[in-house]
Design a protein around this motif. Structure first.
Motif, PDB file in Angstrom:
ATOM      1  N   THR A 188      -2.862   2.020   3.357  1.00 56.67           N
ATOM      2  CA  THR A 188      -2.792   3.341   4.454  1.00 56.67           C
ATOM      3  C   THR A 188      -1.968   2.870   5.699  1.00 56.67           C
ATOM      4  O   THR A 188      -1.790   1.556   5.970  1.00 56.67           O
ATOM      5  N   GLN A 189      -1.763   3.907   6.565  1.00 59.18           N
ATOM      6  CA  GLN A 189      -1.090   3.863   7.585  1.00 59.18           C
ATOM      7  C   GLN A 189      -1.667   2.777   8.563  1.00 59.18           C
ATOM      8  O   GLN A 189      -3.072   2.617   8.505  1.00 59.18           O
ATOM      9  N   GLY A 190      -1.112   1.860   9.158  1.00 61.15           N
ATOM     10  CA  GLY A 190      -1.529   0.821   9.870  1.00 61.15           C
ATOM     11  C   GLY A 190      -1.314  -0.471  10.049  1.00 61.15           C
ATOM     12  O   GLY A 190      -0.937  -1.012  11.167  1.00 61.15           O
ATOM     13  N   ILE A 191      -1.022  -1.490   8.926  1.00 58.64           N
ATOM     14  CA  ILE A 191      -1.181  -0.990   7.660  1.00 58.64           C
ATOM     15  C   ILE A 191      -2.750  -1.715   7.199  1.00 58.64           C
ATOM     16  O   ILE A 191      -2.739  -2.944   7.375  1.00 58.64           O
ATOM     17  N   LEU A 192      -3.527  -0.911   6.570  1.00 51.65           N
ATOM     18  CA  LEU A 192      -4.761  -1.094   6.421  1.00 51.65           C
ATOM     19  C   LEU A 192      -4.912  -1.382   4.729  1.00 51.65           C
ATOM     20  O   LEU A 192      -4.455  -0.372   3.885  1.00 51.65           O
ATOM     21  N   LEU A 193      -5.481  -2.331   4.411  1.00 51.40           N
ATOM     22  CA  LEU A 193      -5.637  -2.555   2.832  1.00 51.40           C
ATOM     23  C   LEU A 193      -7.194  -2.665   2.639  1.00 51.40           C
ATOM     24  O   LEU A 193      -8.107  -3.304   3.135  1.00 51.40           O
TER      25      LEU A 193
ATOM     26  N   THR B 276       7.242  -4.153  12.977  1.00 48.77           N
ATOM     27  CA  THR B 276       7.945  -5.125  13.823  1.00 48.77           C
ATOM     28  C   THR B 276       7.962  -4.523  15.409  1.00 48.77           C
ATOM     29  O   THR B 276       8.713  -5.133  16.040  1.00 48.77           O
ATOM     30  N   GLY B 277       7.023  -3.522  15.370  1.00 47.12           N
ATOM     31  CA  GLY B 277       6.673  -3.138  16.783  1.00 47.12           C
ATOM     32  C   GLY B 277       7.190  -1.541  17.006  1.00 47.12           C
ATOM     33  O   GLY B 277       7.067  -0.926  17.849  1.00 47.12           O
ATOM     34  N   GLY B 278       7.750  -0.930  16.131  1.00 49.08           N
ATOM     35  CA  GLY B 278       8.042   0.512  16.063  1.00 49.08           C
ATOM     36  C   GLY B 278       7.007   1.320  15.778  1.00 49.08           C
ATOM     37  O   GLY B 278       5.741   0.850  15.546  1.00 49.08           O
ATOM     38  N   VAL B 279       6.925   2.597  16.407  1.00 49.39           N
ATOM     39  CA  VAL B 279       5.517   3.494  16.361  1.00 49.39           C
ATOM     40  C   VAL B 279       5.331   3.721  15.183  1.00 49.39           C
ATOM     41  O   VAL B 279       6.166   3.948  14.038  1.00 49.39           O
ATOM     42  N   TRP B 280       4.130   4.163  14.619  1.00 48.56           N
ATOM     43  CA  TRP B 280       3.676   4.505  13.309  1.00 48.56           C
ATOM     44  C   TRP B 280       4.034   3.938  12.312  1.00 48.56           C
ATOM     45  O   TRP B 280       4.719   4.181  11.313  1.00 48.56           O
ATOM     46  N   PRO B 281       3.527   2.671  12.091  1.00 50.16           N
ATOM     47  CA  PRO B 281       3.890   1.800  11.002  1.00 50.16           C
ATOM     48  C   PRO B 281       2.990   2.779   9.554  1.00 50.16           C
ATOM     49  O   PRO B 281       1.806   2.713   9.797  1.00 50.16           O
ATOM     50  N   GLU B 282       3.846   3.139   8.712  1.00 46.43           N
ATOM     51  CA  GLU B 282       3.064   3.951   7.657  1.00 46.43           C
ATOM     52  C   GLU B 282       3.960   3.873   6.309  1.00 46.43           C
ATOM     53  O   GLU B 282       4.863   3.039   6.232  1.00 46.43           O
ATOM     54  N   GLY B 283       3.325   4.685   5.631  1.00 50.42           N
ATOM     55  CA  GLY B 283       4.135   4.878   4.173  1.00 50.42           C
ATOM     56  C   GLY B 283       4.487   3.638   3.622  1.00 50.42           C
ATOM     57  O   GLY B 283       5.377   3.242   3.003  1.00 50.42           O
ATOM     58  N   ALA B 284       3.308   2.706   3.353  1.00 44.30           N
ATOM     59  CA  ALA B 284       3.221   1.493   2.789  1.00 44.30           C
ATOM     60  C   ALA B 284       3.633   1.565   1.512  1.00 44.30           C
ATOM     61  O   ALA B 284       3.015   2.328   0.646  1.00 44.30           O
ATOM     62  N   HIS B 285       4.413   0.659   0.853  1.00 44.53           N
ATOM     63  CA  HIS B 285       4.272   0.475  -0.703  1.00 44.53           C
ATOM     64  C   HIS B 285       4.479  -1.076  -1.081  1.00 44.53           C
ATOM     65  O   HIS B 285       5.010  -1.762  -0.174  1.00 44.53           O
TER      66      HIS B 285
END
Length: 574
Positions: free
Chosen positions: A169-174, A195-204
């Motif tokens: 999930t967003q964060g990126i949390l596993l 890499t430093g951008g806001v809102w790291p999310e949408g992981a696959h």
């Protein structure tokens, strides 16, 4: 042209790899392949068919499932969330305009499809949900969801080789995940923060050649949006980022397609890699984009042991040979860019691609031999949003509105309405609807002065919002249906008109598409549809008796798509 994060060397490498692999067999196509509001696409392939799901927030039914065999023609085959009883009460407990079903992931395993998502905006916090089916072509086959507890959005679903299931999930949390009970391993483990951008999310998460790759969106979902990637030898990390991140973005460019990001990768039957992500046709000025975030297709190369290389998103693309074009896809829903031509009768079903703003109040919409009947709601299309004291006027108890996505830059939408109001304030009409705070309406309304045509526009930018306009219904008009028209004759303006029978249409007003671009609806896109209201009269959720309109001869005619600021592609039906 500024390329910032995409240097010329990388662009040359992308072009060389794709051209070398495909040579003379390259295919060309136009983006978006899922035009209209289709944000946060996630896709998977089963045999020769591709399946995708997109975000829907508080619209209902939610989480549309599209199927295609050629990556260009996409049929709506079902909705994973199609019954209010799957999540009782949550829709009416949602007060904001962009809460609800956020970004989902679709995956297939052992003959079963899974859609994992998270519902935001209800008391008690985020609700994690997993819907399942063995038949994605049937609404009824989608299960009630298995729920799970989370405080983050955008869940991914990943099976490892040993059969263990993980959610990122967003964060990126596993976390490890039990699909039967909804239990998640604790505590969540942060595996990468972008890499430093806001809102790291949408992981696959993908596993290839002994590596775990985590591909994410970051930079926010506006013009700084991007896709970045990292990899590790163990699913728990440590993850090393790719030195040429971001691997996909249009930020800092003058491209017509902006906000590129939040994508998913998959292969075709020949092993070629493709991806779908979201993009906005706004240009860098980011002012006129009424269709919101749409789904675009791009080719990719992913050599053994190497990082994936994604072709930059443009309106006209060239890449791997596409599968043979076909519409031989099961299901009874329309293809996404089709025209509408509906004559409603008592045996008609509500078209599969029509949506409501929240779960509708029971009995508000029905088909009769006279047409599509809409029982008015006390709240009009704006109502009193966010109200805690007048919840029946907030839209949370069912908004009497039904619509379909605007899927073309240029189009003509028209509907006939038969309406005999009995009380002052009763109204029926058509609208370009983004949210309750951003919409453009033309309708028939009974005023103290008599039956009139009323234009109203509501926007979060007061400088763009035109004044309301009232025009008496012409004296020579009969009791026959009135035809209400919405034309998009260029990419920045809607023209609203009325006619009756063979009489010449009367233009009532024009309005800027900036009114339904962003604002309170930066995550969503415009819907075209019909509404009915008594504008606050009555009590509770009930309007005074009478004033129930019927809508007939529903038409949506595509004209053209813009693929660049000054370049349009005619619609096939034109």
């Amino acid at each position: 042209m500024k390329l910032l994060s995409l240097n010329l060397g990388l662009l040359a490498s992308i072009g060389a790899q794709i051209c070398t692999a495909a040579e003379a067999d390259n295919s060309s196509y136009y983006n978006p392949v899922l035009p209209g509001w289709h944000s946060d696409p996630s896709c998977t392939r089963v045999d020769d068919t591709f399946y995708c799901v997109t975000s829907t927030f508080i619209s209902f039914p939610g989480l549309p499932i599209y199927a295609s065999k050629d990556l260009i023609n996409w049929r709506l085959i079902s909705h994973a969330w199609n019954r209010g009883a799957q999540l009782p009460g949550v829709s009416w407990d949602t007060d904001e305009q962009q809460q609800g079903m956020y970004a989902a992931t679709i995956r297939h395993r052992d003959g079963e499809f899974f859609v994992i998502c998270e519902y935001l905006g209800v008391p008690g916090g985020i609700i994690g949900v997993v819907f399942r089916t063995t038949d994605p072509f049937s609404d009824e086959s989608w299960s009630d969801p298995v729920r799970f507890a989370t405080d983050r959005i955008d869940p991914d679903l990943f099976w490892d080789d040993d059969g263990k299931v993980y959610v990122a999930t967003q964060g990126i949390l596993l976390q490890e995940f039990d699909l039967e009970t909804g239990q998640l391993s604790q505590p969540p483990v942060s595996i990468w923060n972008g890499t430093g951008g806001v809102w790291p999310e949408g992981a696959h998460i993908y596993k290839r050649d002994g590596w775990y790759y985590v591909m994410i969106a970051e930079g926010g979902t506006a013009t700084d949006h991007a896709i970045t990637i990292a990899r590790a030898k163990d699913i728990w990390g440590p993850y090393d980022p790719y030195e040429n991140n971001p691997i996909l973005t249009n930020r800092g460019t003058d491209q017509y397609f902006q906000t590129v990001g939040h994508g998913d990768l998959f292969t075709d039957t020949y092993g070629n890699w493709w991806g779908l992500c979201l993009a906005t046709r706004s240009g860098p000025e980011y002012k006129h984009y009424p269709m919101g975030r749409e789904a675009v297709l791009f080719p990719a190369t992913w050599q053994e042991g190497e990082w994936p290389i994604l072709q930059p998103v443009r309106g006209e693309m060239s890449g791997w040979p596409l599968p043979i074009e076909t519409r031989d896809v099961p299901g009874d829903g329309p293809f996404n860019d089709d025209a509408d031509a509906y004559e409603f009768n008592a045996d008609s079903a509500i078209p599969k691609h029509f949506v409501y703003w929240r779960v509708p109040r029971e009995g508000s919409f029905s088909t009769t031999d006279a047409g599509l009947e809409i029982v008015p709601s006390r709240n009009n299309l704006t109502g009193i949003p966010f109200s805690k004291t007048h919840i029946e006027l907030s839209g949370q108890r069912g908004l009497s509105f039904i619509g379909r996505r605007q899927t073309h830059t240029l189009f003509h939408f028209s509907v006939d309405v038969l309406f005999s109001p009995e009380e002052v304030g009763q109204e029926a009409g058509v609208t370009v609807f983004l949210t309750q705070l951003n919409h453009i309406d033309i309708g028939l309304v009974l005023l103290d002065s008599g039956l009139s045509l009323r234009f109203r526009a509501t926007g979060t930018n007061e400088d763009e919002t035109p004044e309301p306009k009232i025009v008496p219904v012409p004296e020579d008009w009969t009791d026959a249906p009135v035809r209400l028209h919405i034309h998009a004759e260029n990419s920045e303006t809607y023209r609203l008109a009325v006619s009756q029978g063979c009489k010449k249409p009367i233009t009532i007003a024009t309005a800027s598409s900036a009114l339904v671009s962003g604002g309170s609806g930066s995550f969503v896109g415009s819907l075209l549809g019909a509404y009915a209201t008594c504008n606050g009269a009555g009590s509770g959720v009930q309007c005074p008796d009478g004033g129930v309109p019927t809508f007939q001869r529903w038409r949506y005619r595509p004209i053209a798509q813009f693929i660049a600021e000054d370049e349009a592609v005619p619609a096939e039906d034109d």
